[in-house]
Structure formats: C-alpha cells, structure tokens
Design a protein around this motif. Structure first.
Motif, PDB file in Angstrom:
ATOM      1  N   LYS A  58     -21.499 -61.341  22.567  1.00  0.00           N
ATOM      2  CA  LYS A  58     -22.845 -60.858  22.226  1.00  0.00           C
ATOM      3  C   LYS A  58     -23.291 -59.751  23.177  1.00  0.00           C
ATOM      4  CE  LYS A  58     -23.458 -63.766  18.833  1.00  0.00           C
ATOM      5  NZ  LYS A  58     -22.187 -64.471  18.916  1.00  0.00           N
ATOM      6  N   ALA A  59     -22.736 -59.754  24.402  1.00  0.00           N
ATOM      7  CA  ALA A  59     -23.095 -58.734  25.384  1.00  0.00           C
ATOM      8  C   ALA A  59     -22.297 -57.445  25.189  1.00  0.00           C
ATOM      9  CB  ALA A  59     -22.871 -59.276  26.785  1.00  0.00           C
ATOM     10  N   THR A  74     -31.687 -62.216  23.981  1.00  0.00           N
ATOM     11  CA  THR A  74     -32.274 -61.099  24.719  1.00  0.00           C
ATOM     12  C   THR A  74     -31.227 -60.038  25.019  1.00  0.00           C
ATOM     13  OG1 THR A  74     -33.913 -62.559  25.748  1.00  0.00           O
ATOM     14  CG2 THR A  74     -33.510 -60.443  26.817  1.00  0.00           C
ATOM     15  N   ILE A  75     -30.061 -60.479  25.450  1.00  0.00           N
ATOM     16  CA  ILE A  75     -28.968 -59.534  25.721  1.00  0.00           C
ATOM     17  C   ILE A  75     -28.644 -58.726  24.477  1.00  0.00           C
ATOM     18  CG2 ILE A  75     -26.503 -59.390  26.254  1.00  0.00           C
ATOM     19  CD1 ILE A  75     -26.894 -61.834  28.096  1.00  0.00           C
ATOM     20  N   MET A  76     -28.636 -59.395  23.339  1.00  0.00           N
ATOM     21  CA  MET A  76     -28.320 -58.733  22.074  1.00  0.00           C
ATOM     22  C   MET A  76     -29.432 -57.771  21.654  1.00  0.00           C
ATOM     23  SD  MET A  76     -27.919 -60.602  18.390  1.00  0.00           S
ATOM     24  CE  MET A  76     -27.847 -59.680  16.864  1.00  0.00           C
ATOM     25  N   VAL A 127     -21.062 -65.647  24.626  1.00  0.00           N
ATOM     26  CA  VAL A 127     -22.061 -64.862  25.368  1.00  0.00           C
ATOM     27  C   VAL A 127     -21.521 -63.477  25.681  1.00  0.00           C
ATOM     28  CG1 VAL A 127     -23.344 -64.689  27.533  1.00  0.00           C
ATOM     29  CG2 VAL A 127     -23.194 -66.889  26.347  1.00  0.00           C
ATOM     30  N   LEU A 128     -20.278 -63.405  26.135  1.00  0.00           N
ATOM     31  CA  LEU A 128     -19.689 -62.111  26.473  1.00  0.00           C
ATOM     32  C   LEU A 128     -19.533 -61.227  25.240  1.00  0.00           C
ATOM     33  CD1 LEU A 128     -16.968 -63.229  29.055  1.00  0.00           C
ATOM     34  CD2 LEU A 128     -19.152 -62.090  29.505  1.00  0.00           C
ATOM     35  N   ILE A 150     -29.074 -65.311  25.470  1.00  0.00           N
ATOM     36  CA  ILE A 150     -28.085 -64.664  24.600  1.00  0.00           C
ATOM     37  C   ILE A 150     -28.755 -63.679  23.650  1.00  0.00           C
ATOM     38  CG2 ILE A 150     -26.392 -65.081  22.783  1.00  0.00           C
ATOM     39  CD1 ILE A 150     -25.781 -67.775  24.129  1.00  0.00           C
ATOM     40  N   VAL A 171     -24.286 -54.302  25.022  1.00  0.00           N
ATOM     41  CA  VAL A 171     -24.832 -53.963  26.330  1.00  0.00           C
ATOM     42  C   VAL A 171     -23.782 -53.234  27.165  1.00  0.00           C
ATOM     43  CG1 VAL A 171     -25.810 -54.876  28.470  1.00  0.00           C
ATOM     44  CG2 VAL A 171     -26.435 -55.898  26.278  1.00  0.00           C
ATOM     45  N   ALA A 172     -22.534 -53.690  27.065  1.00  0.00           N
ATOM     46  CA  ALA A 172     -21.440 -53.029  27.784  1.00  0.00           C
ATOM     47  C   ALA A 172     -21.294 -51.585  27.316  1.00  0.00           C
ATOM     48  CB  ALA A 172     -20.137 -53.794  27.573  1.00  0.00           C
ATOM     49  N   THR A 227     -37.425 -65.401  24.634  1.00  0.00           N
ATOM     50  CA  THR A 227     -36.802 -64.097  24.378  1.00  0.00           C
ATOM     51  C   THR A 227     -37.809 -62.979  24.611  1.00  0.00           C
ATOM     52  OG1 THR A 227     -35.293 -65.045  22.733  1.00  0.00           O
ATOM     53  CG2 THR A 227     -35.643 -62.668  22.647  1.00  0.00           C
TER      54      THR A 227
END
Length: 582
Positions: free
Chosen positions: A222-223, A35-37, A219-220, A33, A226-227, A350
């Motif tokens: 926090k992403a 890392t995505i952020m 999770v979505l 989570i 990225v989107a 991470t």
C-alpha cells in the motif's frame, strides 16, 4: 422513543457505546495503512479536478470525521474519488478557468450543493431515486470515465499543455502538442506508471516469497505510491528537473483546512445545480454499493437513507473547509476493510493522520513531479475499466447492451454529464419499453397437477371454450392498450370461445389507465358473448379494484386460484355443450 430517533440520525451513539481497546487497535492499524495510501491519492485527485493539490487533503479531513458521526458503514472511507473528480472538473471547467479564484469558489459551491441535495434526499428518504441508474448504465459510465480520466492524464505524463473534456478533444489536443513533449517528464511519468503497475500486481507476492508476514507485505504494498512520490521528488530536487521543463507541484500551504465560504450567487447555483445533482446520485450509488458489499461480509447492515445524510454532511464539510465534492471510494474502502477497520472511528483516525501530513509534510512535496501524480491516477482508474460488460450484456440482453454501449460512447464523445444524463434517460426509456410490451402467455393445466404453464412450452390441457391468459407485469398506462389489443386479436376470430380468464399472479399494480382498459375489455367481450374472469388477484390490487365500479360490472367472477377457475369453468363449458341441441 426520542433516544432511538436520536441514535437513528447519529449512528456514532450506537457503535460508540461498545467501543473498546481491541476496536481501537484495529482501527488505528487500518488508519495508518489508509493514510499512507491517501496522501498521494488525495493530491492526485485534486490535480484531476483541476484544483491545487492541498484541496485533495482538505477534502479528506473534516468530511471523513463527519461521515464517521453520521454514516452507518463501518468500513467506508470517504474522500475524493476519480469519477467525482472528473465530473467536478467537467462541471466547473465550463464556468471558470483552472487555477483561478473563481474556479476554487465554484468547487466549494458544487460541494455545498451536492451536500444539500444528499442531505435533503436522506431526510425525505429519497434514496430510491438512485435506482433510476441501472447497473449496466453505471458500469458503462464508470468504464468510459476511466478511459477519459486516464487519457486526460497523458498530458502530464508527456509534459504538454492539452485540454478537452471528451476523448476526441483530448486526443486531438495531445496530438497537436506532441512536439512539445518533455523527455525528462516522459521518463519520470512512464517509470512511475510501470512501477505502480508492478506494485499492484507483483510487489506483494515478491515480499511474501522473501518471507515477510502477510500484514507487513500488505502495508509495504500500500505504501508503493508513497515510494514513487519520495523517489521522483528526490530525483527532481537533486537534478533540478523543474529547470529542465518538468512541471512540479510547487509550494503547498502548510496548514490545517481553512474555513472557506462557497458562493450563494443564484447564477452560479443555477449553473451548477444539474451537475451537483448528477454528482450526488453517481456518488451515492458508488458509495452505497461499496458499503453494502463490505457490510455483507461481516453480516452487518447499512441504512441507505442515513448514508445520504452521512455523505451530505461530508460534502457540506468539504464545502466549508477548502475541499470539493466527495463520496465513498471503492479502493480506499476495500483497503480500510482488509486492514481490519472495526468502526467508522478508523476514518476519524485517518483524518488526523492527513491533518498531520497537511501541517508537517507539505513542504517536502515542493519538487513532486505532476507526472508522478498522473501516474497514480492512471494506475488507479484503469482498474475501473471493464469492457467485458459489453460482451456479457450482449449475450444476456440486447437492450441492456444498447444502454451500456450508448452510455460509453456518449460519455467518451460528449463528456461525463451528457453520458450520465443519457444513461438515466436510457434506463427509464428501456424500462418503459420493456414494460409497455409485457410478456403475456396463454396457459393450460399441467396434467396431474394444479399448475398452469405456457401452452407453447409445455404439454398442457386446455378447453376450447376457455382462454386463460397470464400477464407477467403490473398493469399501468404504458401497457394497458397492449393488453387490450392482445385479447381482442386472440378472441375475435375464435367462435368457440366463451370465457376469458386473466391470471393476475404477477400483477402487483393496476393504475387508473389500466383499470379503464379492463373495463373496456369487459364490455367488448360482453358484446361478443364472452365472459371475463380474474384469478389469483393479490390483496393490494383487490383492495383497489373494490374501490371502483369494475367488480360490479364484471361479467364473470374473481377466482382465488387459477385451478379453481379451470375446474368450475371447464365444468360449465361441458354442461353447456351437453345441453346444446344436436
């Protein structure tokens, strides 16, 4: 003994002994989570610091691993943060131009200096120095920094070339170049900003209403950034928006953090030392505040002095791997905590994720618009802006309000270094002013008790020949003369006064200047036929007084309690009155 000392400086040896499968599972989920952020956030903060985007990734890999080894917080996520990135740009921008080799070397040197300062502070247990920055000053500085950061990113949203390190400079520069604004850039920047604001406020409730589980919805959410990165990058690539004037990230090296070498030039070190010191203190205050808050939620504890060592090691790691100054970030740490991180190993995982991104994903961000990264920064930092501190401090303490207001105005008007330096000076100055004029109360006995209270606030019993003064502050050079003047003004015209008792229940320290003032008070009252007494003197203060001549020359006594002083002296005054000739 050696083993415990070793574990003291290497906390990994403590938590690592109890590491198990459950901890690994929780840490891995948190790492995914975070890392995505961090991928878009690290790129964005490097842009804010005036550095190539890969510098943000590099500053988030080895520093995290080093903190996991030396740090004591189990949830703190270390890396580039908004305020430190802004301070880095302000410090280096006065030395070299952004985009040059000299600028990058200066960033490495700043990280090295910051790491060295933090490390030395930790070894010599100097964490208390951060206390010179009061909470109102920190709140004011962070609020002003948030405004500065958001305004500095408007140039990327508009697609114009603007400069400046103060709010006035930034606004005027943007105004001058407003006619050069790029429509395509504005559409991307504004759309990304609005989308990211919606992600923060509305995406998770919408996903929960759709029936998704809370963990997946989180999770979505926090992403979300990225989107925004994926969509705007695809749009810029498909429509070749770089040819339409949209500024893109461009080529990013596809590699792990390189071995880099900061400069050891005495001239450069001298120019960067004060900024490095300010960055170290601000970064430590922000980091340790977050770490303590999160540790308290799980009844854990952190060691502030060891935190200095952990942050110092992290910054030294950044200095030799192509990064720039880092510290513990509030947003990423909260996400790490909420995602279930059990140990600092989550940070190490991470770092592995970011390393994979640095090696394999960087070609995919060639067409990433800088306006998207600017939108990421703006949405992140506006959560730091809190002008309500002005209202709260005004209603509670006018002096604290003046410190907050001055810090905000000076930071906005003259830049971050001036703002935080002025904040430190104001904090110390206000403390000296307050303690130089301590609250002094004339007290009397509450009927039916052994308690003494202010005669102006309570119905109490007093004796005309006896004056009891309670000093609500330690006595030192700044307030010693104030106490002298107060006692002389109160005693000089009172012809009935025979005894003065200084109630010292709130006095934790008497320095040498204050001791001389006490001696002067004793002698002047003696000349006026008044006896000086002390009551409720604390043990450490009494130890100091016993090493001086003051107690030998004291005209009165030192009473264990104020009640004992009241009973004995009131009885003496009554006998003296009865024996006096009619």
């Amino acid at each position: 003994m050696f083993s415990s000392a070793f574990r003291r400086y290497l906390p990994v040896l403590t938590w690592g002994r109890n590491y198990n499968k459950d901890s690994f599972s929780n840490d891995m989920i948190a790492a995914v989570i975070v890392t995505i952020m961090l991928i878009p956030q690290s790129l964005a903060y490097a842009l804010l610091a005036g550095l190539p985007p890969e510098a943000g990734l590099y500053a988030s890999i080895l520093p995290i691993i080093l903190y996991a080894i030396f740090g004591t917080s189990r949830a703190l996520a270390v890396g580039p943060v908004a305020v430190v990135s802004l301070m880095t740009a302000a410090a280096i921008g006065q030395i070299a131009d952004s985009g040059t080799a000299g600028y990058a070397i200066a960033a490495l040197t700043l990280a090295m200096l910051s790491g060295g300062i933090l490390l030395l502070m930790g070894v010599f247990k100097l964490g208390f120095l951060a206390n010179f920055l009061s909470h109102p000053v920190i709140a004011g500085f962070i609020t002003a920094s948030g405004v500065l950061i958001a305004s500095s990113q408007l140039k990327h949203i508009l697609g114009v070339d603007a400069k400046g390190h103060t709010l006035v400079e930034i606004v005027f520069s943007i105004w001058e170049h407003l006619g050069e604004a790029n429509l395509a850039t504005i559409l991307i920047g504004v759309s990304a900003t609005l989308f990211l604001f919606w992600v923060r406020k509305g995406m998770k409730p919408m996903l929960l209403n759709m029936g998704l589980k809370p963990r997946l919805a989180d999770v979505l959410t926090k992403a979300g950034p990225v989107a925004a990165v994926v969509v705007t990058t695809a749009v810029a690539w498909i429509f070749s928006l770089d040819q339409a004037g949209v500024k893109i990230v461009g080529a990013v090296p596809q590699s792990l953090p390189p071995l880099s070498m900061p400069s050891f030039s005495s001239e450069l070190i001298g120019a960067l030392f004060i900024p490095a010191l300010l960055i170290s203190i601000i970064g430590f205050v922000e980091s340790v505040s977050v770490a303590q808050t999160l540790a308290a939620k799980k009844r854990q504890r952190i060691d502030p002095d060891q935190e200095l060592i952990g942050l110092g090691a992290a910054n030294l790691g950044a200095a030799f791997t192509g990064g720039y100054p880092v510290t513990g970030g509030f947003a990423r740490s909260v996400v790490n905590f909420d995602a279930g991180a059990e140990t600092p190993a989550a940070g190490a995982y991470t770092a592995v994720g970011l390393a994979i991104a640095a090696v394999s994903l960087t070609p995919l961000i060639f067409f990433l618009p800088k306006a998207t990264l600017a939108a990421t920064i703006i949405v992140a930092v506006l959560s730091l802006v809190d002008f309500s501190i002005l209202k709260h401090s005004w209603s509670y303490s006018k002096s604290d309000f003046s410190a907050v207001a001055a810090t905000i105005l000076l930071t906005l008007g003259f830049g971050v270094e001036t703002g935080v330096s002025a904040g430190v000076i104001l904090s110390i100055g206000l403390y000296l002013y307050k303690t130089s004029r301590p609250h002094i109360a004339e007290v009397g006995l509450v009927p039916g008790t052994e308690h003494f209270r202010n005669i102006n606030r309570h119905e109490v019993l007093t004796t005309p020949e006896l004056l009891t003064i309670r000093i609500d502050e330690s006595l030192y050079f700044a307030n010693a003369r104030f106490l002298e003047d107060y006692i002389y003004d109160r005693a000089v015209d009172d012809e009935h006064l025979k005894h003065v008792v200084l109630q010292c229940s709130a006095v934790n320290e008497v320095d040498f200047s204050a001791l001389e003032s006490l001696e002067a008070i004793n002698h002047r009252l003696q000349d006026a036929g008044i006896t000086l007494h002390l009551s409720e003197v604390k043990g450490p203060v009494m130890d100091r007084l016993q090493r001086s001549h003051f107690l030998d020359e004291l005209t009165g006594k030192v009473f264990l309690s104020q009640y004992q002083a009241q009973e004995e002296l009131a009885s003496v005054c009554t006998r003296q009155t009865a024996q006096a000739p009619a």
